[in-house]
Design an enzyme around this catalytic site. Structure first.
Site: not given
Length: 352
Positions: A134, A159, A163
């Site tokens: 991402s 989050y 990643k």
């Protein structure tokens, strides 16, 4: 793929938004695809729609397995019965706000699940991976556009940290065992839908991303769109992002897969998948209003902590090394998003 062995690909999280669109393109390119998905943020109806679009002949090359990559037994069952040539790894949770509220859920899903997957891949000597990363790994970049060799920042939310951790894990695995070939795809902001309106994004609960939120307002499911931040130093005060059509993103996965299958010297490498153009939130709302003929009521809200002013991609590396470039602009993104939403106002389900 004429005259070649049909390559067998495992797609984790393949029932999701980007997963279904990518699997469709893989089937069209002659791959045999197995999906594993726990349907945490997706529905099996999406796979039925995928089969419908692919047609009966190509659908013979698609298997769906209800399972969870956190469960080693589910992975063992798959890998012991199929000799996979490579894995495209989408499975994971992706809502920033939810990750702040439930960090352990995100570490469990995104980190533990991925580690289980990589252990099983190594055990069965399947060491070719395309990973769904991402643009959040760039944090608030010091300058734009974002280049793949930028220093990666400490993320503002769990989050984003998952990643970043998973990229680092991939690099460490490949460094320790050079047989691994890995491509890390840093998506910017995926939007749109298949041009047929049959496949699209159907988030559970209140959407976290801009376009599903806009479409739910347009079809009457939500009263207004909250625009977070209207005093950014941009041309209209709203945040700027790089929106990319999901079909461009799907094609980016196909060319990345072909590269890990064919190029022995790839190592572990990251690529941005975006358009290379920044579009403000309010510009995107205006484009959607033009595509749909609907007026979207908006409510201007304070900035959210952790949101960057402007983030968009440099796509030169993907163009040069993968031969990939985004083809769709925001008008086509909004056109296809509206076709999906108008045909499926309640997503993959009938009105509850």
């Amino acid at each position: 793929m004429t005259g070649m062995k049909r390559r067998s690909i495992l797609v984790t999280g393949g029932a999701g938004f980007i997963g279904t669109h990518t699997v469709l393109q893989l089937l069209k390119q002659g791959f045999k695809v197995s999906i594993i998905d726990n349907l945490d943020n997706s529905v099996e109806e999406a796979v039925h729609r995928l089969r419908q679009l692919a047609g009966p002949q190509l659908s013979q090359n698609l298997d769906f397995h209800l399972g969870d990559i956190r469960n080693v037994e589910d992975l063992e069952k798959l890998f012991s019965s199929t000799n996979f040539d490579a894995v495209i790894h989408f499975a994971g949770l992706k809502a920033v706000g939810e990750s702040v509220a439930y960090p352990m859920r995100y570490f469990d899903n995104n980190l533990i699940g991925s580690i289980n997957l990589y252990k099983t891949m190594a055990k069965y000597n399947c060491k070719k991976l395309v990973f769904s990363s991402s643009s959040t790994v760039y944090g608030q970049p010091d300058k734009i556009p974002c280049l793949e060799d930028y220093e990666l920042k400490a993320m503002m939310n769990p989050y984003g940290r998952t990643k970043l951790f998973l990229e680092e894990i991939a690099r460490d695995i490949q460094k320790a065992d050079p047989e691994w070939r890995m491509i890390l795809l840093r998506y910017f902001n995926p939007v749109g839908a298949h041009e047929s309106g049959i496949l699209g994004e159907d988030p559970k609960g209140i959407p976290n991303n801009l376009m599903p939120y806009i479409t739910q307002v347009a079809v009457g499911r939500l009263p207004e769109l909250n625009v977070y931040g209207h005093d950014y130093p941009t041309h209209d005060g709203s945040a700027v992002r790089d929106y990319i059509h999901v079909m461009d993103l799907a094609d980016g996965h196909v060319v990345s897969l072909e590269r890990v299958l064919e190029n022995k010297d790839i190592g572990c490498v990251a690529y941005n998948l975006g358009t290379g153009r920044g579009t403000s939130v309010l510009d995107m709302v205006a484009a959607f209003e033009r595509a749909s003929g609907k007026k979207i009521p908006i409510k201007l809200c304070p900035r959210r902590p952790g949101d960057a002013t402007a983030v968009y991609a440099s796509t030169e590396k993907a163009e040069k090394e993968l031969g990939w470039k985004a083809n769709y602009g925001i008008e086509e993104m909004c056109r296809d998003q509206w076709k999906w939403a108008s045909q499926n106002p309640w997503g993959y389900q009938s009105k509850p």
